[in-house]
Structure formats: C-alpha cells, structure tokens
Write a protein that holds these residues in place. Structure first.
Motif, short mmCIF file in Angstrom:
data_model
loop_
_atom_site.label_atom_id
_atom_site.label_comp_id
_atom_site.label_asym_id
_atom_site.label_seq_id
_atom_site.Cartn_x
_atom_site.Cartn_y
_atom_site.Cartn_z
N GLU A 126 -78.75 -2.36 -7.66
CA GLU A 126 -77.77 -1.32 -7.33
C GLU A 126 -76.43 -1.63 -8.02
N PRO A 127 -75.72 -0.60 -8.51
CA PRO A 127 -74.41 -0.86 -9.14
C PRO A 127 -73.37 -1.30 -8.10
N CYS A 128 -72.49 -2.21 -8.48
CA CYS A 128 -71.45 -2.70 -7.57
C CYS A 128 -70.37 -1.63 -7.36
N LYS A 129 -69.81 -1.65 -6.16
CA LYS A 129 -68.68 -0.77 -5.84
C LYS A 129 -67.43 -1.28 -6.55
N THR A 130 -66.58 -0.37 -7.00
CA THR A 130 -65.31 -0.76 -7.63
C THR A 130 -64.16 -0.42 -6.70
N CYS A 131 -63.19 -1.33 -6.63
CA CYS A 131 -62.01 -1.13 -5.78
C CYS A 131 -60.83 -0.85 -6.69
N GLY A 132 -60.66 0.39 -7.05
CA GLY A 132 -59.66 0.74 -8.04
C GLY A 132 -58.28 0.94 -7.47
N VAL A 133 -57.26 0.50 -8.23
CA VAL A 133 -55.87 0.72 -7.83
C VAL A 133 -55.57 2.21 -7.78
N ASN A 134 -56.16 2.95 -8.68
CA ASN A 134 -55.94 4.40 -8.70
C ASN A 134 -56.54 5.08 -7.49
N ASP A 135 -57.49 4.41 -6.83
CA ASP A 135 -58.10 4.95 -5.61
C ASP A 135 -57.40 4.43 -4.37
N ASN A 136 -56.28 3.71 -4.55
CA ASN A 136 -55.49 3.15 -3.43
C ASN A 136 -56.30 2.16 -2.61
N MET A 137 -57.13 1.36 -3.31
CA MET A 137 -57.97 0.38 -2.63
C MET A 137 -57.71 -1.00 -3.22
N ARG A 138 -58.01 -2.02 -2.42
CA ARG A 138 -57.92 -3.39 -2.88
C ARG A 138 -59.24 -4.10 -2.59
#
Length: 313
Positions: free
Chosen positions: A90-102
């Motif tokens: 399964e592909p890993c989840k990304t925690c993007g700054v543009n998505d307001n996530m860390r």
C-alpha cells in the motif's frame, strides 16, 4: 469358501490403506498449518501457500503445498501492515504542509505514516483525513474550543455567556477572601495589630529575676495557650513552621502546647533579661493581669528561696 476368505482379506487390506492415507494427509495438513501458523495460508492454482508476512508483498506463488511463497520487502514509500498475498504494498500517507498536517511517525514497511493537524486546524474524518481545515472563529464567544478532531463550537447570538465570565471572577474572589482570612488570623502584614506603648520595667516594676529556669511550666499554665501563642508570634523568634509543628505534635493537650512554645522561645531568647522581655510584652499585648500573676509567682519563688537560705544558715 476359499473365495470368501480371499475377499475378506482384500477388504481388510483396503481398510488399512484408507486409514494410512487419511493419517498421512492429516499429518501433511497439520504440518502446513504449523509452517504457516504466523501468517496463514492462501490458495493458488490448487496449492496452499504461506502468506507473505507484514512488510512484504508477493512475488511468486509456492510450488508445493504448505511452503512459503516468494516475497519481497515493500519498496520505499509503501507499507503492508498484515500478512498478505498481494503483489503490491500500500502507498504511504503523506503529511503535507500544504494540507496543514504534520508527521508524527514516519512510514516504515510494516506501518503507515501517522499525521496530525497543525495548531489552529482540525480534521473530523479519523483515519481518512487527508487535509486539515482551519478552526472556526466565534463572534459571540467560544462554547467548546477547537481541537485536533473537532471544530470550534460557538455560542449563538444572544445566548447567555455570563457564566463564562462570572465563574472565573467568583473563583478569584474566593481566593482573595481566603488569603485575607489567613492573614487576619495570623496577624500578618497590614493585619498586624498596632504596637501599644510599653511600660519600662525599671519604672513600673523594680522586681526582677535572673532567669526563668524551673518555672516555665507554671508560667505557661498561668498564660494559657492562646496568650503564649500570641506572645511568641509577636516576639518573632519562632517561625510559623515551628509553632505549627508544636501544635501538630500535641493536638489534644493545650497545656503541653503552651509549655513547649514558651520553652522554645526561652531557648531562643536566652536567660538574660527573659523576665523583663516577657513582662513588658505581655503588658504590650494587653495582658497586664497575666503579667502580674507571673510576677506574684516569681516573687513567691524568690521569697521561698530566701527563707530556705536563712533556715540553712
């Protein structure tokens, strides 16, 4: 007769062969289950193969029952958190700054990355969160603050928000009132009573003694615990902690508390001038009658000592 005997023997041999085959097959199935106990089995092309463990994906099926398939570790950027027979991880989840996530935890072959919203943002979709939203602002006051999983709840227009203001004020007022009562009882700071003019012992009482050894128990009985406590506090030679310790050690014996406080003061002050200090301070706190009783006690002691001395001579 001979034909029947031969037939019976054939039946017996057939039964033995059937039982033996059943035992063999059961043993083979058991060995397959044991070999794949940690990951389990999957079926492919009429064969039962061991699944790939977590962190791996399937490359090629097994070639015989109950054996391991060919597996390879998940490629970077992918994971598999359970035994499987899948050809891809399964592909890993990304925690993007543009998505307001860390990112709180990085993705590894056996588990996905863990993301949380940055401060001031939330997401209420649980594990399916892919983007966080800005917390709402309240025009008429906050009812429930925003957190990582829920947006801000606001008071409606015209709703009663008095409690959110009054309760903190009441708590502060209670704290101030408690502090005032404590200071008043302890007679500290601005609650300390004004000092009264003291009489000079030389002018008001020419009687004096060198020390108070041996008469402290009698003096403490005359004064009582309240007067002794007030006297030693005014003197300032004993700390509040020392006074409290004496009270804790003698919770049910007021006479013993009075004696121990007076004794502790006497040890701090010293013998010289102890009677003079005691008398003038008792008068200073409005306890002249107690001061006079102590004087009579000490005068009687001096007279008794003089009489005994004359008798000896």
């Amino acid at each position: 007769m001979e034909g029947k005997t031969a037939l019976a023997l054939l039946c017996v041999l057939w039964s033995v062969l059937c039982v033996t085959e059943c035992v063999r097959r059961d043993g083979a199935r058991r060995r397959r289950r044991e070999a794949c106990a940690d990951v389990g089995l999957y079926s492919s092309s009429g064969l039962q193969c061991c699944r790939c463990p977590a962190g791996y994906h399937l490359v090629r099926d097994c070639t015989s029952n109950g054996t391991a398939a060919k597996c390879e570790v998940c490629e970077p950027g992918s994971y598999m958190d359970h035994p499987n027979s899948q050809s891809k991880c399964e592909p890993c989840k990304t925690c993007g700054v543009n998505d307001n996530m860390r990112e709180d935890k990085s993705c590894v072959p056996t588990s996905d990355a863990m993301c949380h919203c940055t401060d001031g943002y939330y997401c209420d979709k649980g594990a399916e969160c892919k983007v966080c939203y800005e917390c709402g602002k309240c025009e008429f006051g906050i009812k429930v603050p925003c957190n990582l999983t829920n947006n801000t709840e606001c008071h409606d227009k015209g709703s009663d928000i008095t409690a959110s203001i009054v309760i903190p004020i009441l708590i502060i007022a209670l704290i101030i009132a408690a502090a005032v009562v404590y200071l008043w009882k302890k007679e500290l700071f601005c609650f300390k009573p004004p000092e009264r003019p003291r009489e000079t012992p030389e002018e008001s009482d020419p009687f004096t003694v060198e020390d108070l050894d041996g008469v402290l128990p009698d003096i403490s009985e005359i004064l009582g615990v309240r007067v002794v406590q007030k006297f030693v506090r005014q003197q300032g030679l004993l700390s509040e902690a020392a006074i409290d310790n004496i009270t804790v050690e003698n919770p049910h014996d007021a006479s013993e508390r009075a004696f121990q406080m007076l004794k502790a003061w006497y040890e701090k002050h010293g013998k010289k001038g102890s009677y003079r200090t005691l008398r003038e301070n008792l008068i200073g706190i409005g306890k002249r009658s107690k001061a006079d009783e102590v004087r009579e006690l000490l005068s009687a002691r001096v007279n008794n000592n003089a009489t005994e001395s004359n008798g000896v001579v």
